[in-house]
Motif scaffolding. Structure first.
Motif, mmCIF file in Angstrom:
data_model
loop_
_atom_site.group_PDB
_atom_site.id
_atom_site.type_symbol
_atom_site.label_atom_id
_atom_site.label_comp_id
_atom_site.label_asym_id
_atom_site.label_seq_id
_atom_site.Cartn_x
_atom_site.Cartn_y
_atom_site.Cartn_z
ATOM 1 N N ALA A 19 0.830 -1.207 0.000
ATOM 2 C CA ALA A 19 0.000 0.000 0.000
ATOM 3 C C ALA A 19 0.861 1.252 0.000
ATOM 4 O O ALA A 19 0.538 2.250 -0.663
ATOM 5 C CB ALA A 19 -0.926 -0.008 1.215
ATOM 6 N N GLN A 20 1.982 1.231 0.730
ATOM 7 C CA GLN A 20 2.871 2.392 0.760
ATOM 8 C C GLN A 20 3.547 2.619 -0.583
ATOM 9 O O GLN A 20 3.664 3.755 -1.045
ATOM 10 C CB GLN A 20 3.900 2.213 1.875
ATOM 11 N N PHE A 21 3.983 1.541 -1.242
ATOM 12 C CA PHE A 21 4.583 1.705 -2.557
ATOM 13 C C PHE A 21 3.556 2.154 -3.590
ATOM 14 O O PHE A 21 3.897 2.865 -4.540
ATOM 15 C CB PHE A 21 5.261 0.405 -3.001
ATOM 16 N N ALA A 22 2.303 1.778 -3.395
ATOM 17 C CA ALA A 22 1.258 2.173 -4.337
ATOM 18 C C ALA A 22 1.034 3.681 -4.342
ATOM 19 O O ALA A 22 0.541 4.227 -5.334
ATOM 20 C CB ALA A 22 -0.044 1.445 -4.005
ATOM 21 N N ARG A 23 1.404 4.354 -3.257
ATOM 22 C CA ARG A 23 1.226 5.807 -3.222
ATOM 23 C C ARG A 23 1.945 6.486 -4.378
ATOM 24 O O ARG A 23 1.515 7.533 -4.864
ATOM 25 C CB ARG A 23 1.777 6.373 -1.899
ATOM 26 N N GLU A 24 3.047 5.878 -4.830
ATOM 27 C CA GLU A 24 3.869 6.522 -5.850
ATOM 28 C C GLU A 24 3.187 6.549 -7.212
ATOM 29 O O GLU A 24 3.416 7.451 -8.002
ATOM 30 C CB GLU A 24 5.219 5.807 -5.958
ATOM 31 N N PHE A 25 2.353 5.551 -7.494
ATOM 32 C CA PHE A 25 1.758 5.524 -8.826
ATOM 33 C C PHE A 25 0.245 5.746 -8.852
ATOM 34 O O PHE A 25 -0.344 5.755 -9.934
ATOM 35 C CB PHE A 25 2.104 4.206 -9.539
ATOM 36 N N VAL A 26 -0.383 5.946 -7.718
ATOM 37 C CA VAL A 26 -1.829 6.195 -7.720
ATOM 38 C C VAL A 26 -2.147 7.462 -8.510
ATOM 39 O O VAL A 26 -3.041 7.484 -9.369
ATOM 40 C CB VAL A 26 -2.372 6.295 -6.284
ATOM 41 N N ASN A 27 -1.418 8.536 -8.252
ATOM 42 C CA ASN A 27 -1.669 9.806 -8.930
ATOM 43 C C ASN A 27 -0.642 10.127 -10.010
ATOM 44 O O ASN A 27 -0.843 11.065 -10.782
ATOM 45 C CB ASN A 27 -1.691 10.947 -7.910
#
Length: 372
Positions: free
Chosen positions: A223-231
């Motif tokens: 979930a933390q790594f996903a922050r980089e590509f969500v937006n």
């Protein structure tokens, strides 16, 4: 090579994973001549050890570049990694310390205009928000902190990385794979020094870029790594650290380019469970790897694995790829086009890995770590 390595690996795939015939390409590879490779990276870890431990692969050298770590620190890791693997005959060749045009001050100016970056590598001072992963110590480019594996006694080559890679492709024309898992500064310098560079290599395999990654695992780290590509789905650190270099490399006339973006890595994690399983053998690398459960995705390891065994690629796409080099909100983002839609400014067609067979890749990693 341990006797029966590929036969045992094939049997493991057939019986343990229920994938009949899945490992035949790896078995066939054992009958080929040595594959020549130069590895260019901003660090040294499991991916490099995988390639070093693979039968019928000859590593001509490890080039280093700044990215996650400064070049001098990356060089120290590579030297120590070779000592641990007892491969001290392989040269480590230092490369570029700074990107072609990007800099720490420019990155800070960009953040003031367009928002905070999640990861800045050697320029990273703190996380923007709470994150489980530790930060490497922030320090100047010429400082090399004590390494957790111990400091190397081995010394680097006096040659520079761009010259070394040029010399290698001229010495072995059409035979050398370059695996790039850091920023592309060294490759861009080599291409500008000699326009024949890319065309003399066999292929380029690189970990970098991002198309549209989706979170696949439910762990806190995922979930933390996903922050980089969500937006910002097109942003990835290796490319963003030196976008101009990446664009130069992507316009060069390579015979074949294999791109491993962030996308397939979201199904992977260097978790404690994963590390415990792959390090059951008692080899020097296994003992070091037992302390490596950092919960990072297996970015570079995927690049190494799909080069060693292309049948691990489950889905891929053929795309023309470039990088946005305008100093805008999308600076360093990946640009891509299907056939016929590209601008036609010498963009190169690349095979882009979208998903990989994670269980089989794990089995391959485990087998390679177990090699004495």
């Amino acid at each position: 090579m341990k006797p029966g390595f590929f036969s045992r690996f094939t049997r493991h795939c057939l019986l343990g994973l229920g994938l009949a015939g899945a490992c035949v390409p790896a078995l066939a590879q054992a009958e080929q001549a040595d594959r020549l490779v130069v590895f260019d990276d901003d660090g040294f870890a499991l991916a490099q050890w995988m390639v070093l431990k693979s039968p019928h692969v000859k590593v001509l050298g490890f080039a280093t570049v700044s990215g996650d770590f400064w070049q001098k620190e990356a060089t120290a890791y590579a030297l120590r990694g070779l000592e641990i693997a007892n491969k001290t005959e392989v040269p480590v060749v230092p490369g570029a310390t700074y990107p072609l045009m990007n800099s720490e001050k420019l990155t800070e100016r960009w953040e003031a205009l367009y928002g905070k970056l999640i990861w800045k590598g050697a320029w990273m001072k703190k996380w923007v928000e709470k994150t489980n992963q530790p930060l490497p110590p922030y320090h100047p480019a010429d400082v090399v902190p004590d390494l957790p594996w111990g400091n190397p006694k081995l010394k680097p080559s006096a040659e520079n990385a761009a010259s070394f890679m040029l010399r290698m492709v001229h010495q072995y024309p059409g035979q050398i794979t370059i695996i790039e898992s850091g920023p592309m500064t060294n490759l861009a310098l080599a291409q500008k020094m000699d326009p024949q560079f890319a065309s003399l290599a066999k292929e380029l395999v690189y970990m970098g870029g991002s198309l549209n990654p989706q979170q696949k695992l439910n762990s806190p780290a995922a979930a933390q790594f996903a922050r980089e590509f969500v937006n910002s789905p097109r942003r990835e650190f290796n490319i963003r650290f030196d976008p101009e270099a990446a664009s130069i490399v992507m316009h060069a006339p390579w015979k074949h380019i294999l791109m491993v973006p962030v996308d397939p890595s979201t199904e992977t994690e260097m978790s404690a469970e994963f590390v415990k399983d792959i390090t059951q053998s008692d080899t020097p690398i296994a003992r070091i790897m037992r302390k490596s459960a950092n919960n990072f995705p297996l970015w570079d390891e995927i690049a190494a694995a799909v080069w060693l065994d292309p049948s691990l690629i489950r889905t891929s796409a053929e795309l023309y790829v470039d990088v946005n080099t305008a100093f805008s909100a999308q600076y360093g983002d990946i640009l891509s086009w299907m056939e016929g839609y590209q601008p036609g400014l010498d963009e190169q067609k690349e095979k882009v890995v979208l998903t990989v067979d994670v269980p089989r890749m794990k089995a391959l990693i485990k087998e390679l770590i177990a090699q004495p």
